[in-house]
Design a protein around this motif. Structure first.
Motif, mmCIF file in Angstrom:
data_model
loop_
_atom_site.group_PDB
_atom_site.id
_atom_site.type_symbol
_atom_site.label_atom_id
_atom_site.label_comp_id
_atom_site.label_asym_id
_atom_site.label_seq_id
_atom_site.Cartn_x
_atom_site.Cartn_y
_atom_site.Cartn_z
ATOM 1 N N HIS A 17 0.807 -1.157 -0.148
ATOM 2 C CA HIS A 17 0.149 -0.020 -0.131
ATOM 3 C C HIS A 17 0.737 1.237 -0.010
ATOM 4 O O HIS A 17 0.582 2.307 -0.730
ATOM 5 C CB HIS A 17 -0.960 0.032 1.439
ATOM 6 N N ARG A 18 2.047 1.173 0.689
ATOM 7 C CA ARG A 18 2.780 2.191 0.701
ATOM 8 C C ARG A 18 3.202 2.674 -0.727
ATOM 9 O O ARG A 18 3.549 4.004 -0.855
ATOM 10 C CB ARG A 18 3.871 2.058 1.701
ATOM 11 N N HIS A 19 3.596 1.870 -1.444
ATOM 12 C CA HIS A 19 3.939 1.997 -2.914
ATOM 13 C C HIS A 19 2.752 2.242 -4.045
ATOM 14 O O HIS A 19 3.092 1.906 -5.002
ATOM 15 C CB HIS A 19 5.041 1.010 -3.311
ATOM 16 N N HIS A 20 1.470 2.157 -3.401
ATOM 17 C CA HIS A 20 0.559 2.530 -4.216
ATOM 18 C C HIS A 20 0.083 1.157 -5.032
ATOM 19 O O HIS A 20 -0.478 1.522 -6.273
ATOM 20 C CB HIS A 20 0.438 3.794 -4.883
ATOM 21 N N LEU A 21 0.329 0.161 -4.725
ATOM 22 C CA LEU A 21 0.170 -1.082 -5.546
ATOM 23 C C LEU A 21 -1.050 -1.401 -5.416
ATOM 24 O O LEU A 21 -1.918 -1.432 -4.519
ATOM 25 C CB LEU A 21 1.250 -2.195 -5.014
ATOM 26 N N ILE A 22 -1.619 -2.348 -6.572
ATOM 27 C CA ILE A 22 -3.119 -2.757 -6.421
ATOM 28 C C ILE A 22 -2.273 -4.236 -5.634
ATOM 29 O O ILE A 22 -1.660 -5.217 -6.153
ATOM 30 C CB ILE A 22 -3.315 -3.261 -7.889
ATOM 31 N N ALA B 172 7.144 -2.641 -7.921
ATOM 32 C CA ALA B 172 6.429 -1.353 -8.865
ATOM 33 C C ALA B 172 7.171 -0.998 -9.789
ATOM 34 O O ALA B 172 6.198 -0.604 -10.912
ATOM 35 C CB ALA B 172 6.149 -0.535 -7.705
ATOM 36 N N ALA B 173 8.036 -0.702 -9.937
ATOM 37 C CA ALA B 173 9.004 -0.179 -11.119
ATOM 38 C C ALA B 173 8.816 -1.272 -12.271
ATOM 39 O O ALA B 173 8.795 -0.701 -13.252
ATOM 40 C CB ALA B 173 10.503 0.032 -10.796
ATOM 41 N N ALA B 174 8.758 -2.440 -12.119
ATOM 42 C CA ALA B 174 8.788 -3.542 -12.996
ATOM 43 C C ALA B 174 7.394 -3.810 -13.414
ATOM 44 O O ALA B 174 7.126 -4.268 -14.366
ATOM 45 C CB ALA B 174 9.507 -4.779 -12.728
ATOM 46 N N HIS B 175 6.196 -3.084 -12.624
ATOM 47 C CA HIS B 175 5.102 -3.530 -12.812
ATOM 48 C C HIS B 175 4.111 -2.170 -12.871
ATOM 49 O O HIS B 175 3.205 -2.144 -12.065
ATOM 50 C CB HIS B 175 4.192 -4.714 -11.987
ATOM 51 N N PRO B 176 4.362 -1.403 -13.665
ATOM 52 C CA PRO B 176 3.701 -0.039 -13.572
ATOM 53 C C PRO B 176 2.142 0.019 -13.670
ATOM 54 O O PRO B 176 1.458 0.815 -13.282
ATOM 55 C CB PRO B 176 4.337 0.742 -14.894
ATOM 56 N N ARG C 282 -1.696 1.979 -8.570
ATOM 57 C CA ARG C 282 -2.732 2.853 -8.612
ATOM 58 C C ARG C 282 -2.334 4.428 -8.750
ATOM 59 O O ARG C 282 -2.114 5.250 -7.908
ATOM 60 C CB ARG C 282 -3.372 2.863 -7.206
ATOM 61 N N HIS C 283 -2.136 4.513 -10.194
ATOM 62 C CA HIS C 283 -1.693 5.753 -10.593
ATOM 63 C C HIS C 283 -2.782 7.135 -10.001
ATOM 64 O O HIS C 283 -2.344 8.424 -9.798
ATOM 65 C CB HIS C 283 -1.521 5.988 -12.120
ATOM 66 N N GLU C 284 -3.954 6.801 -10.009
ATOM 67 C CA GLU C 284 -4.976 7.914 -9.479
ATOM 68 C C GLU C 284 -4.569 8.209 -8.081
ATOM 69 O O GLU C 284 -4.755 9.460 -7.672
ATOM 70 C CB GLU C 284 -6.189 7.166 -9.902
ATOM 71 N N ARG C 285 -4.257 7.125 -7.416
ATOM 72 C CA ARG C 285 -3.998 7.609 -5.961
ATOM 73 C C ARG C 285 -2.601 8.268 -5.969
ATOM 74 O O ARG C 285 -2.413 9.195 -5.104
ATOM 75 C CB ARG C 285 -3.756 6.073 -5.214
ATOM 76 N N VAL C 286 -1.731 7.950 -6.594
ATOM 77 C CA VAL C 286 -0.562 8.819 -6.671
ATOM 78 C C VAL C 286 -0.646 10.217 -6.852
ATOM 79 O O VAL C 286 -0.308 11.216 -6.370
ATOM 80 C CB VAL C 286 0.814 8.257 -7.586
#
Length: 370
Positions: free
Chosen positions: A283-288, A327-331, A335-339
């Motif tokens: 979650h800290r890295h805004h991942l799904i 995250a860097a390997a799976h853009p 959750r880009h909207e959260r970023v």
């Protein structure tokens, strides 16, 4: 249990990354544990001593242990979090007690600064570690003591809150700066504010009003007792002024316990904290998180069965599963909207605070002119 066993190597790698850095945030919160006659002899002894201490009675080694007849006990979740840009992971650890030894054991291989509140487990860690670990206290906690005392000493508390406002305004300006530039700004401006705070503490009005048992006296006492630790951040541009990061990370546990109410078993409790570490770091890295867990669990399980050498600390295979690298390997799984939302909120706050600073300076110029 299978999931807990599977994520173990990844959690160990995150611990390794955090302990290799020189700054760590720490915090803890209470969790209700259902004991169900599941505590071992050592845990029952710990619980017995804690209950006797709470009642003000010294532990009696000759008396039989007080078993957890109520079927439940207060236990603790501890958080250790690394800084963004260094070891940006959230590690949770469960224990039955809130003993200082929990922190000492978790940070046995750590050398640097722990950013935390004034609880003894953190405040006295420098002496317990023979200087290996220093404590940077949380200024948000110190400021909060004065806001709580405003009804008792409104004028003096307003003065202190205003001084803290200046310190936080300095931090806001330097939020996106390099550590070196932030350190230079603090030396130019924040040190002067702290000198004003020191003079304020020695003023006659503060001394007269600082009754030890009063809310204002407790706030002043907190500030005096934590003086060096509260100012620790001035010497290192990487250190934050507060422990807000850890408080934000641990908040879902504090809120969530009202919904799920309790942990069901001591062994399950420890495992839940490992899973929480992975999910919270994701979650800290805004991942799904569903995508992250599905991929990571599959790869960890495959490595455990077919190539266990890839689960050793420091292996490239394991490092690639860390949430920031994943995250860097799976853009597409971010959750880009959260970023974007987080950035917009931060930008809006900076604009509002900049306008507020301009208004304050304008009023000061007007007052000086008059």
């Amino acid at each position: 249990n299978h999931g807990v066993d599977t994520v173990g190597p990844l959690v160990d790698q995150m611990w390794h990354q955090i302990l290799a850095e020189s700054i760590v945030h720490a915090d803890e919160t209470r969790l209700l544990l259902l004991t169900r006659n599941s505590l071992n002899a050592e845990q029952e002894e710990q619980l017995n001593k804690r209950r006797k201490k709470k009642r003000g009675k010294p532990p009696d080694e000759d008396s039989p242990p007080e078993l957890s007849r109520s079927g439940s006990a207060t236990s603790y979740a501890w958080l250790f979090a690394g800084l963004d840009g260094f070891a940006p992971y959230n590690l949770f650890h469960w224990s039955l007690t809130r003993a200082q030894s929990v922190v000492d054991e978790r940070l046995a291989n750590f050398e640097g600064v722990v950013v935390a509140d004034a609880y003894d487990a953190y405040a006295h860690i420098e002496s317990r570690s023979a200087g290996r670990i220093a404590h940077a206290s949380c200024n948000t906690h110190a400021r909060r003591e004065f806001t709580k005392a405003e009804n008792y000493e409104p004028v003096l508390c307003a003065q202190m809150v205003s001084l803290y406002g200046q310190l936080y305004a300095i931090e806001e300006r330097a939020k996106t700066w390099t550590a070196e530039a932030r350190h230079d700004l603090r030396q130019r401006e924040a040190v002067g504010v702290w000198n004003e705070i020191a003079q304020w503490l020695e003023s006659d009005s503060v001394k007269r009003s600082s009754l030890p048992s009063s809310p204002f006296g407790k706030a002043v006492g907190y500030l005096r007792n934590q003086w060096d630790a509260l100012r620790k951040y001035l010497g290192d541009g990487r250190l934050p002024i507060s422990n807000d990061l850890a408080e934000q990370i641990i908040r879902p546990l504090a809120v969530g316990r009202r919904n799920w109410l309790f942990l069901g078993h001591p062994e399950a409790a420890a495992g839940r904290m490992q899973l929480m570490s992975v999910v919270s770091s994701g979650h800290r890295h805004h991942l799904i998180v569903e995508d992250y867990l599905a991929d990571v669990l599959m790869k960890l399980a495959d490595a455990k069965q077919n190539h266990p050498e890839d689960l050793e600390i420091g292996s490239p295979y394991l490092l690639d599963l860390l949430p920031d690298r994943w995250a860097a390997a799976h853009p597409r799984s971010i959750r880009h909207e959260r970023v974007a939302e987080k950035k917009n909120i931060a930008d809006a706050k900076r604009v509002r605070r900049a306008r507020r600073r301009q208004e304050i300076r304008k009023r000061q110029r007007t007052a000086n002119h008059n």
